[in-house]
Motif scaffolding. Structure first.
Motif, PDB file in Angstrom:
ATOM      1  N   MET A 159      -8.180   2.791 -10.344  1.00 28.83           N
ATOM      2  CA  MET A 159      -6.695   2.009 -10.633  1.00 28.83           C
ATOM      3  C   MET A 159      -5.876   2.242  -9.132  1.00 28.83           C
ATOM      4  O   MET A 159      -5.142   1.220  -8.763  1.00 28.83           O
ATOM      5  N   PHE A 160      -6.102   3.318  -8.770  1.00 30.90           N
ATOM      6  CA  PHE A 160      -4.977   3.636  -7.594  1.00 30.90           C
ATOM      7  C   PHE A 160      -5.749   3.542  -6.139  1.00 30.90           C
ATOM      8  O   PHE A 160      -5.362   2.414  -5.299  1.00 30.90           O
ATOM      9  N   THR A 161      -6.654   4.266  -5.745  1.00 27.56           N
ATOM     10  CA  THR A 161      -7.204   4.338  -4.510  1.00 27.56           C
ATOM     11  C   THR A 161      -8.338   2.924  -4.229  1.00 27.56           C
ATOM     12  O   THR A 161      -8.335   2.762  -3.088  1.00 27.56           O
ATOM     13  N   SER A 162      -8.686   2.508  -5.274  1.00 34.84           N
ATOM     14  CA  SER A 162      -9.495   1.295  -5.195  1.00 34.84           C
ATOM     15  C   SER A 162      -8.614   0.100  -5.265  1.00 34.84           C
ATOM     16  O   SER A 162      -8.265  -0.749  -4.333  1.00 34.84           O
ATOM     17  N   GLY A 163      -8.057  -0.124  -6.389  1.00 34.26           N
ATOM     18  CA  GLY A 163      -7.194  -1.285  -6.843  1.00 34.26           C
ATOM     19  C   GLY A 163      -6.111  -1.840  -6.034  1.00 34.26           C
ATOM     20  O   GLY A 163      -6.137  -2.409  -5.110  1.00 34.26           O
ATOM     21  N   PHE A 164      -5.117  -0.783  -6.285  1.00 34.63           N
ATOM     22  CA  PHE A 164      -3.895  -0.796  -5.425  1.00 34.63           C
ATOM     23  C   PHE A 164      -3.887  -0.633  -4.218  1.00 34.63           C
ATOM     24  O   PHE A 164      -3.340  -1.594  -3.277  1.00 34.63           O
ATOM     25  N   MET A 165      -4.680   0.297  -3.447  1.00 34.55           N
ATOM     26  CA  MET A 165      -4.872   0.503  -2.120  1.00 34.55           C
ATOM     27  C   MET A 165      -5.490  -0.796  -1.554  1.00 34.55           C
ATOM     28  O   MET A 165      -5.540  -0.767  -0.180  1.00 34.55           O
ATOM     29  N   TYR A 166      -6.518  -1.213  -2.100  1.00 30.73           N
ATOM     30  CA  TYR A 166      -7.262  -2.327  -1.462  1.00 30.73           C
ATOM     31  C   TYR A 166      -6.340  -3.336  -0.979  1.00 30.73           C
ATOM     32  O   TYR A 166      -6.397  -4.055  -0.152  1.00 30.73           O
ATOM     33  N   TRP A 167      -5.453  -3.468  -2.128  1.00 29.35           N
ATOM     34  CA  TRP A 167      -4.380  -4.719  -1.985  1.00 29.35           C
ATOM     35  C   TRP A 167      -3.515  -4.435  -1.085  1.00 29.35           C
ATOM     36  O   TRP A 167      -3.370  -5.356   0.013  1.00 29.35           O
ATOM     37  N   ILE A 168      -3.169  -3.306  -0.847  1.00 36.41           N
ATOM     38  CA  ILE A 168      -2.086  -2.771   0.296  1.00 36.41           C
ATOM     39  C   ILE A 168      -2.873  -2.801   1.489  1.00 36.41           C
ATOM     40  O   ILE A 168      -2.207  -3.535   2.612  1.00 36.41           O
ATOM     41  N   SER A 169      -4.075  -2.543   1.758  1.00 40.14           N
ATOM     42  CA  SER A 169      -4.925  -2.556   2.790  1.00 40.14           C
ATOM     43  C   SER A 169      -5.016  -4.104   3.284  1.00 40.14           C
ATOM     44  O   SER A 169      -4.700  -4.358   4.563  1.00 40.14           O
ATOM     45  N   MET A 170      -5.251  -5.002   2.244  1.00 43.10           N
ATOM     46  CA  MET A 170      -5.450  -6.368   2.674  1.00 43.10           C
ATOM     47  C   MET A 170      -4.065  -7.052   3.097  1.00 43.10           C
ATOM     48  O   MET A 170      -3.956  -7.815   4.225  1.00 43.10           O
ATOM     49  N   ARG A 171      -2.781  -6.615   2.742  1.00 48.89           N
ATOM     50  CA  ARG A 171      -1.502  -6.981   3.207  1.00 48.89           C
ATOM     51  C   ARG A 171      -1.027  -6.596   4.601  1.00 48.89           C
ATOM     52  O   ARG A 171      -0.796  -7.230   5.343  1.00 48.89           O
ATOM     53  N   LEU A 172      -1.597  -5.413   4.908  1.00 52.88           N
ATOM     54  CA  LEU A 172      -1.583  -4.670   6.198  1.00 52.88           C
ATOM     55  C   LEU A 172      -2.322  -5.415   6.962  1.00 52.88           C
ATOM     56  O   LEU A 172      -1.945  -5.649   8.150  1.00 52.88           O
ATOM     57  N   MET A 173      -3.637  -5.965   6.725  1.00 51.47           N
ATOM     58  CA  MET A 173      -4.565  -6.411   7.744  1.00 51.47           C
ATOM     59  C   MET A 173      -4.153  -7.938   7.990  1.00 51.47           C
ATOM     60  O   MET A 173      -4.471  -8.262   9.034  1.00 51.47           O
ATOM     61  N   ARG A 174      -3.309  -8.386   7.091  1.00 49.10           N
ATOM     62  CA  ARG A 174      -2.703  -9.669   7.333  1.00 49.10           C
ATOM     63  C   ARG A 174      -1.899  -9.673   8.464  1.00 49.10           C
ATOM     64  O   ARG A 174      -1.505 -10.731   9.227  1.00 49.10           O
ATOM     65  N   GLU A 175      -1.329  -8.535   8.978  1.00 47.87           N
ATOM     66  CA  GLU A 175      -0.151  -8.565   9.903  1.00 47.87           C
ATOM     67  C   GLU A 175      -0.760  -7.966  11.233  1.00 47.87           C
ATOM     68  O   GLU A 175      -0.019  -8.179  12.316  1.00 47.87           O
ATOM     69  N   ILE A 176      -1.821  -7.165  11.126  1.00 47.02           N
ATOM     70  CA  ILE A 176      -2.244  -6.409  12.377  1.00 47.02           C
ATOM     71  C   ILE A 176      -3.657  -6.749  12.487  1.00 47.02           C
ATOM     72  O   ILE A 176      -4.379  -7.165  11.593  1.00 47.02           O
ATOM     73  N   PRO A 177      -4.208  -6.549  13.746  1.00 45.70           N
ATOM     74  CA  PRO A 177      -5.549  -6.729  14.181  1.00 45.70           C
ATOM     75  C   PRO A 177      -6.554  -6.034  13.088  1.00 45.70           C
ATOM     76  O   PRO A 177      -6.211  -4.894  12.804  1.00 45.70           O
ATOM     77  N   ALA A 178      -7.817  -6.359  12.850  1.00 46.25           N
ATOM     78  CA  ALA A 178      -8.597  -5.621  12.135  1.00 46.25           C
ATOM     79  C   ALA A 178      -9.061  -4.257  12.628  1.00 46.25           C
ATOM     80  O   ALA A 178      -9.102  -3.103  12.186  1.00 46.25           O
ATOM     81  N   SER A 179      -9.152  -4.194  13.976  1.00 45.67           N
ATOM     82  CA  SER A 179      -9.580  -2.663  14.392  1.00 45.67           C
ATOM     83  C   SER A 179      -8.447  -1.892  14.364  1.00 45.67           C
ATOM     84  O   SER A 179      -8.610  -0.685  14.196  1.00 45.67           O
ATOM     85  N   ALA A 180      -7.224  -2.254  14.380  1.00 46.12           N
ATOM     86  CA  ALA A 180      -5.969  -1.534  14.278  1.00 46.12           C
ATOM     87  C   ALA A 180      -5.935  -1.219  12.673  1.00 46.12           C
ATOM     88  O   ALA A 180      -5.472   0.181  12.553  1.00 46.12           O
TER      89      ALA A 180
END
Length: 295
Positions: free
Chosen positions: A218-239
Motif C-alpha cells: 500500500m505504501f512503498t509500492s502504491g503510494f510511493m510509485y505514484w510520488i516517484s512518477m510525479r517527481l519524474m515528470r518534473e526532473i530528468p530520469a537520471s536525476a
C-alpha cells in the motif's frame, strides 16, 4: 533541480530503504512469487481508490501494452529478484547494490539516444562494479555460489530499474502519473497471477509477514510509485533515479535497527565506491544542491 525536488528524493530514499528489511521479513513466509503478486495487487487497489476519489480515468486500451512493459521492468522483475535475494543475503546488501540503478539508467539513456557516454561516466561504471565486488568480498557474509547469485540478482534488478526509468519518464509525458501508476500495478499483478497461484500452497500466513506485506504494497509500492512518477515528470530520469544514492544509508540503518544486521568496517569501501560511481555517472551532487538558494 529545486530544493523541494531534493527533499522528495530524500523522502523516497528513506521509504524505499525501509522496503528491504520489510522484504527480508515477508519473503521467507510468503515466498517470492505470491509476495510479489500480492504486493502489486495491494498497490493497484490503493491507486485505484485514489483514482476514484480524484475522479480520474484509466489509460486507453491502446496504451496497456506499454504499461505492461513498464510494469515488467519496474515492478515484476525487481520485486521477484529482490524477494528471492532476501532469502539469501542481508537487507543492507540489497539496499547498497540497489544503488547501482543510476549507472544502468545512464547506460539506458545512451542506448536510447537520450544521454551521451563520457570518460567520466565510464569511469563511474568501472568504480561501481569494483564497489560491488568489494562489498561482496569484504562484507560479513561468507561468499559462496548462492551469495554470488544473489548479488548478480540484485544487480539485475537494479539494471531493470535503470532501464525502466527511461520508459517511466516517457510514460509521465503521455499520461497522468496516478492512472499510469495504477495501470502498471494492475498489469504486473495479472502477469504474476498464475505463477503466484501455483506457489500459493507454500505460503505461511505469519502475522509479522502480513504486516510487512501490507506496508510494502500500500505504501512503498502504491503510494510511493505514484510520488516517484510525479517527481519524474518534473526532473530528468537520471536525476530521479539518484534517490538510489541515499537508499544504502537508510537500508543499512533500518536493517540494523529492525533486524540486527551488522555493518562492518569491511563494507565501507564498497559502499563508498558505489556512491562515488553513481555521482560520477550522473553528475549528481547533493552538496551543490544544498548550497543553492531555494526557488
Amino acid at each position: 533541480m529545486q530544493s523541494r525536488h531534493f527533499a522528495q528524493l530524500i523522502f523516497l530514499s528513506a521509504v524505499w530503504g525501509a522496503s528491504f528489511p520489510l522484504i527480508r521479513i515477508a519473503s521467507p513466509a510468503l515466498g517470492p512469487l505470491p509476495m510479489a503478486c500480492l504486493r502489486c495487487a495491494l498497490a493497484a487497489a490503493v491507486l485505484a481508490l485514489l483514482m476514484r476519489v480524484m475522479r480520474m480515468t484509466w489509460p486507453a486500451r491502446a496504451h496497456w501494452r506499454a504499461m505492461t512493459v513498464l510494469g515488467l521492468l519496474t515492478v515484476v522483475s525487481p520485486f521477484l529478484l529482490f524477494n528471492w535475494v532476501a532469502l539469501v543475503i542481508p537487507a543492507g546488501y540489497s539496499a547498497v547494490l540497489n544503488a547501482t540503478a543510476p549507472l544502468f539508467g545512464v547506460l539506458a539513456g545512451a542506448v536510447f539516444g537520450e544521454e551521451r557516454l563520457t570518460v567520466r561516466k565510464l569511469a563511474g561504471c568501472a568504480a561501481g562494479l569494483l564497489g560491488v565486488a568489494l562489498l561482496v568480498r569484504l562484507g560479513p557474509v561468507e561468499v559462496d555460489a548462492r551469495v554470488v547469485m544473489a548479488v548478480l540478482a540484485c544487480v539485475a534488478a537494479s539494471a531493470s530499474y535503470g532501464f525502466g526509468a527511461i520508459l517511466m519518464k516517457r510514460a509521465t509525458l503521455a499520461h497522468q502519473p496516478l492512472p499510469a501508476s495504477a495501470a502498471v500495478h494492475v498489469a504486473a499483478a495479472l502477469v504474476l497471477l498464475l505463477p503466484a497461484a501455483a506457489a500459493a500452497p507454500q505460503v505461511e500466513l505469519v502475522p509479522r509477514a502480513l504486516v510487512a506485506l501490507a506496508v510494502l504494497g500500500m505504501f512503498t509500492s502504491g503510494f510511493m510509485y505514484w510520488i516517484s512518477m510525479r517527481l519524474m515528470r518534473e526532473i530528468p530520469a537520471s536525476a530521479a533515479t539518484s534517490s538510489a544514492f541515499m537508499i544504502p544509508m537508510f537500508g543499512v540503518t533500518w536493517g540494523g535497527l529492525f533486524l540486527g544486521e551488522p555493518f562492518t568496517a569491511g563494507m565501507a569501501p564498497g559502499v563508498l565506491l558505489v556512491l562515488v560511481a553513481c555521482a560520477l555517472v550522473t553528475g549528481f551532487n547533493p552538496l551543490a544542491l544544498l548550497r543553492r538558494p531555494p526557488r
